[in-house]
Motif scaffolding. Structure first.
Motif, PDB file in Angstrom:
ATOM      1  N   ASN A  36       0.817  -1.204   0.000  1.00  0.00           N
ATOM      2  CA  ASN A  36       0.000   0.000   0.000  1.00  0.00           C
ATOM      3  C   ASN A  36       0.857   1.263   0.000  1.00  0.00           C
ATOM      4  OD1 ASN A  36      -1.579   2.122   2.077  1.00  0.00           O
ATOM      5  ND2 ASN A  36      -2.783   1.304   0.393  1.00  0.00           N
ATOM      6  N   GLY A  37       0.564   2.129  -0.953  1.00  0.00           N
ATOM      7  CA  GLY A  37       1.293   3.398  -1.041  1.00  0.00           C
ATOM      8  C   GLY A  37       0.386   4.575  -1.296  1.00  0.00           C
ATOM      9  N   GLY A  38      -0.927   4.299  -1.401  1.00  0.00           N
ATOM     10  CA  GLY A  38      -1.876   5.371  -1.649  1.00  0.00           C
ATOM     11  C   GLY A  38      -2.213   5.521  -3.124  1.00  0.00           C
ATOM     12  N   LEU A  39      -3.232   6.332  -3.389  1.00  0.00           N
ATOM     13  CA  LEU A  39      -3.756   6.478  -4.742  1.00  0.00           C
ATOM     14  C   LEU A  39      -2.702   6.991  -5.723  1.00  0.00           C
ATOM     15  CD1 LEU A  39      -6.127   6.414  -6.710  1.00  0.00           C
ATOM     16  CD2 LEU A  39      -6.826   8.661  -5.850  1.00  0.00           C
ATOM     17  N   SER A  40      -1.972   8.027  -5.340  1.00  0.00           N
ATOM     18  CA  SER A  40      -0.964   8.586  -6.238  1.00  0.00           C
ATOM     19  C   SER A  40       0.114   7.561  -6.576  1.00  0.00           C
ATOM     20  CB  SER A  40      -0.314   9.823  -5.610  1.00  0.00           C
ATOM     21  OG  SER A  40      -1.198  10.914  -5.588  1.00  0.00           O
ATOM     22  N   ASP A  41       0.559   6.828  -5.571  1.00  0.00           N
ATOM     23  CA  ASP A  41       1.592   5.828  -5.777  1.00  0.00           C
ATOM     24  C   ASP A  41       1.109   4.733  -6.728  1.00  0.00           C
ATOM     25  OD1 ASP A  41       4.279   4.900  -5.002  1.00  0.00           O
ATOM     26  OD2 ASP A  41       3.210   3.185  -4.167  1.00  0.00           O
ATOM     27  N   ALA A  42      -0.160   4.333  -6.574  1.00  0.00           N
ATOM     28  CA  ALA A  42      -0.724   3.304  -7.462  1.00  0.00           C
ATOM     29  C   ALA A  42      -0.835   3.830  -8.893  1.00  0.00           C
ATOM     30  CB  ALA A  42      -2.093   2.871  -6.947  1.00  0.00           C
ATOM     31  N   ARG A  43      -1.248   5.075  -9.049  1.00  0.00           N
ATOM     32  CA  ARG A  43      -1.321   5.653 -10.391  1.00  0.00           C
ATOM     33  C   ARG A  43       0.058   5.738 -11.030  1.00  0.00           C
ATOM     34  NH1 ARG A  43      -5.597  10.586  -9.206  1.00  0.00           N
ATOM     35  NH2 ARG A  43      -7.520   9.362  -9.465  1.00  0.00           N
ATOM     36  N   ASN A  44       1.047   6.165 -10.257  1.00  0.00           N
ATOM     37  CA  ASN A  44       2.410   6.250 -10.785  1.00  0.00           C
ATOM     38  C   ASN A  44       2.938   4.875 -11.180  1.00  0.00           C
ATOM     39  OD1 ASN A  44       2.363   8.997 -10.288  1.00  0.00           O
ATOM     40  ND2 ASN A  44       3.458   8.844  -8.344  1.00  0.00           N
ATOM     41  N   PHE A  45       2.635   3.876 -10.375  1.00  0.00           N
ATOM     42  CA  PHE A  45       3.029   2.498 -10.688  1.00  0.00           C
ATOM     43  C   PHE A  45       2.410   2.077 -12.020  1.00  0.00           C
ATOM     44  CE2 PHE A  45       2.756  -2.075 -10.641  1.00  0.00           C
ATOM     45  CZ  PHE A  45       3.937  -2.489 -10.034  1.00  0.00           C
ATOM     46  N   SER A  69     -10.718  19.311 -12.450  1.00  0.00           N
ATOM     47  CA  SER A  69      -9.387  18.760 -12.726  1.00  0.00           C
ATOM     48  C   SER A  69      -9.298  17.267 -12.429  1.00  0.00           C
ATOM     49  CB  SER A  69      -8.333  19.509 -11.903  1.00  0.00           C
ATOM     50  OG  SER A  69      -8.647  19.453 -10.520  1.00  0.00           O
ATOM     51  N   HIS A  70     -10.438  16.565 -12.363  1.00  0.00           N
ATOM     52  CA  HIS A  70     -10.422  15.141 -12.060  1.00  0.00           C
ATOM     53  C   HIS A  70      -9.579  14.365 -13.075  1.00  0.00           C
ATOM     54  CE1 HIS A  70     -14.666  16.458 -10.775  1.00  0.00           C
ATOM     55  NE2 HIS A  70     -13.927  16.423  -9.690  1.00  0.00           N
ATOM     56  N   SER A  71      -8.729  13.492 -12.605  1.00  0.00           N
ATOM     57  CA  SER A  71      -7.861  12.735 -13.513  1.00  0.00           C
ATOM     58  C   SER A  71      -8.637  11.701 -14.323  1.00  0.00           C
ATOM     59  CB  SER A  71      -6.746  12.042 -12.729  1.00  0.00           C
ATOM     60  OG  SER A  71      -7.283  11.133 -11.797  1.00  0.00           O
ATOM     61  N   TRP A  72      -9.854  11.349 -13.891  1.00  0.00           N
ATOM     62  CA  TRP A  72     -10.674  10.384 -14.624  1.00  0.00           C
ATOM     63  C   TRP A  72     -11.599  11.059 -15.626  1.00  0.00           C
ATOM     64  CZ3 TRP A  72     -15.249  12.340 -13.111  1.00  0.00           C
ATOM     65  CH2 TRP A  72     -15.393  12.793 -11.798  1.00  0.00           C
ATOM     66  N   PRO A  96       1.679  13.378  -6.861  1.00  0.00           N
ATOM     67  CA  PRO A  96       2.375  13.544  -5.579  1.00  0.00           C
ATOM     68  C   PRO A  96       1.979  12.450  -4.585  1.00  0.00           C
ATOM     69  CG  PRO A  96       0.586  15.136  -5.793  1.00  0.00           C
ATOM     70  CD  PRO A  96       0.684  14.445  -7.111  1.00  0.00           C
ATOM     71  N   VAL A  97       2.929  11.623  -4.229  1.00  0.00           N
ATOM     72  CA  VAL A  97       2.668  10.468  -3.363  1.00  0.00           C
ATOM     73  C   VAL A  97       2.324  10.930  -1.951  1.00  0.00           C
ATOM     74  CG1 VAL A  97       3.669   8.371  -2.360  1.00  0.00           C
ATOM     75  CG2 VAL A  97       4.160   8.990  -4.739  1.00  0.00           C
ATOM     76  N   GLY A  98       1.317  10.279  -1.363  1.00  0.00           N
ATOM     77  CA  GLY A  98       0.917  10.578   0.003  1.00  0.00           C
ATOM     78  C   GLY A  98       0.096  11.834   0.143  1.00  0.00           C
ATOM     79  N   GLN A  99      -0.426  12.349  -0.960  1.00  0.00           N
ATOM     80  CA  GLN A  99      -1.171  13.601  -0.909  1.00  0.00           C
ATOM     81  C   GLN A  99      -2.580  13.415  -1.449  1.00  0.00           C
ATOM     82  OE1 GLN A  99       0.958  17.117  -2.352  1.00  0.00           O
ATOM     83  NE2 GLN A  99      -0.925  17.890  -3.271  1.00  0.00           N
ATOM     84  N   PHE A 100      -3.576  13.942  -0.724  1.00  0.00           N
ATOM     85  CA  PHE A 100      -4.941  13.965  -1.216  1.00  0.00           C
ATOM     86  C   PHE A 100      -5.085  15.067  -2.276  1.00  0.00           C
ATOM     87  CE2 PHE A 100      -6.184  12.424   3.256  1.00  0.00           C
ATOM     88  CZ  PHE A 100      -6.117  11.096   2.860  1.00  0.00           C
ATOM     89  N   LEU A 101      -6.193  15.040  -3.010  1.00  0.00           N
ATOM     90  CA  LEU A 101      -6.460  16.030  -4.051  1.00  0.00           C
ATOM     91  C   LEU A 101      -5.295  16.117  -5.029  1.00  0.00           C
ATOM     92  CD1 LEU A 101      -7.961  18.766  -1.703  1.00  0.00           C
ATOM     93  CD2 LEU A 101      -9.235  17.219  -3.185  1.00  0.00           C
ATOM     94  N   GLU A 102      -4.729  14.949  -5.308  1.00  0.00           N
ATOM     95  CA  GLU A 102      -3.524  14.871  -6.135  1.00  0.00           C
ATOM     96  C   GLU A 102      -3.738  15.369  -7.560  1.00  0.00           C
ATOM     97  OE1 GLU A 102      -6.172  11.798  -6.817  1.00  0.00           O
ATOM     98  OE2 GLU A 102      -5.211  12.220  -4.897  1.00  0.00           O
ATOM     99  N   ASP A 103      -4.964  15.234  -8.078  1.00  0.00           N
ATOM    100  CA  ASP A 103      -5.188  15.681  -9.447  1.00  0.00           C
ATOM    101  C   ASP A 103      -5.268  17.203  -9.556  1.00  0.00           C
ATOM    102  OD1 ASP A 103      -7.524  15.474  -8.000  1.00  0.00           O
ATOM    103  OD2 ASP A 103      -8.512  14.110  -9.393  1.00  0.00           O
ATOM    104  N   VAL A 104      -5.595  17.893  -8.453  1.00  0.00           N
ATOM    105  CA  VAL A 104      -5.600  19.360  -8.471  1.00  0.00           C
ATOM    106  C   VAL A 104      -4.189  19.886  -8.721  1.00  0.00           C
ATOM    107  CG1 VAL A 104      -6.079  21.460  -7.128  1.00  0.00           C
ATOM    108  CG2 VAL A 104      -7.591  19.473  -6.935  1.00  0.00           C
ATOM    109  N   ALA A 105      -3.195  19.136  -8.236  1.00  0.00           N
ATOM    110  CA  ALA A 105      -1.803  19.542  -8.394  1.00  0.00           C
ATOM    111  C   ALA A 105      -1.172  18.988  -9.668  1.00  0.00           C
ATOM    112  CB  ALA A 105      -0.991  19.080  -7.183  1.00  0.00           C
TER     113      ALA A 105
END
Length: 340
Positions: A76-85, A169-172, A187-196
């Motif tokens: 487990n690494g969070g949503l951003s980490d899974a997307r980057n993977f 700015s939703h990534s989906w 950005p790993v470990g960050q919420f609202l990652e698609d805003v950034a």
């Protein structure tokens, strides 16, 4: 429209990346909506992000049914980490992200890719609908009316629309050329990652197409990240705001005024919500957060000037300066309960 009778070799491979984490109840519906796409040349990457329910087994079962599905299990690494993977594993010329508790129209990829190919666009944005938690009812999204008219625009215009609240700015909510992600990761470990992240991806595009068709179904869940706001969510919203501020100044200085207006409104919205949830913050955490937001608001408002602020911002800024946020939050909560 591209359909099943078309030879898949003629069309680019699309990588659909689906981060999966403890969504056993909704995962089947999500995957089924993807395997039923009438655009055939795609791969479906299921990224199991250390799920502790039956999701990993479900992923494997679906992979046995459809050879286009590739399953990856990771810690487990969070949503951003899974997307980057998923980005690192993707082989497609185009990338599309789907949240594993949502569903999509069977025409989503074919309709979007038709515009990619016919209009020579790097990105295609489309509209979405809200889906009830049990999946039995769908509703028009709150921002449906603000979605831009159909057509192709430059990256500059698309960013202006993002910073003018005409487009989320939703990534989906978009399919994008894989090369746009070459130097960009979430950005790993960050919420609202698609805003950034979305602003940076849009900024790399040579052309963006707006498709005002409702092709995605976003499931409303009380247990989702946005359904249960936390102190970290508000802190990360502040971080994402600063990313947008810096990106506009560095890459699109002609849009700084538009971005600062967006930034002020976004900061105010999050500050009011955080004020109503201040009991969830640890000792001193809320004061530090509020102080940082107030400082940024002061600087932005000074740069913009009072005349450039809309009525929403002016009214709430007065409430902030007069210390009326707690009273405002209490009144808003009561009014919300009385209208339910």
């Amino acid at each position: 429209m591209l359909n099943s009778s078309t030879a898949t070799e003629q069309f680019p491979l699309v990588s659909v990346i689906v981060p999966v984490y403890n969504v056993e109840s909704y995962l089947g519906a999500c995957i089924e909506s993807l395997v039923q796409q009438d655009y055939l040349n795609l791969e479906i990457l299921l990224i199991d992000d250390g799920s502790r329910d039956g999701s990993p087994q479900l992923c494997e079962e679906w992979a046995q049914k459809d050879t286009r599905i590739r399953v990856f299990h990771k810690t487990n690494g969070g949503l951003s980490d899974a997307r980057n993977f998923g980005l690192d594993q993707a082989a497609g010329e185009y990338i599309y992200f789907v949240d594993s508790d949502d569903v999509v129209s069977s025409h989503l990829i074919s309709v979007a890719m038709d515009k990619v190919l016919s209009e020579k666009s790097d990105m295609v944005f489309f509209k979405y609908r809200l889906l009830s938690e049990d999946g039995t009812d769908s509703m028009v999204s709150n921002d449906a009316d603000s979605f831009p008219e159909e057509g192709i625009v430059t990256a500059k215009q698309a960013l202006a629309d993002l910073w003018s609240w005409r487009m989320p700015s939703h990534s989906w909510q978009y399919i994008a050329k894989a090369t746009l992600y070459q130097s960009i990761r979430f950005p790993v470990g960050q919420f609202l990652e698609d805003v950034a992240t979305t602003v940076r991806i849009v900024g790399e595009a040579s052309a963006v197409y707006y498709l005002p068709s409702e092709l995605y179904y976003y499931r409303i869940r009380n247990s989702s990240i946005l359904g249960q706001p936390s102190p970290q969510l508000f802190i990360d919203a502040l971080t994402s705001t600063i990313v947008n501020d810096e990106y506009a100044r560095k890459h699109f200085p002609e849009l700084v005024t538009e971005e600062l207006k967006w930034s002020v409104q976004y900061l105010i919205m999050n500050l009011f919500q955080a004020s109503g949830a201040r009991a969830q913050f640890s000792n001193g955490e809320y004061q530090r957060y509020e102080g940082h937001v107030r400082s940024l608001l002061k600087a932005h408002c000074k740069e913009l000037g009072w005349r450039n602020l809309n009525g929403f911002c002016k009214l709430r800024l007065v409430a902030i300066r007069c210390g009326l946020m707690p009273l405002w939050s209490t009144f808003s909560s009561r009014r919300h309960r009385n209208t339910r």
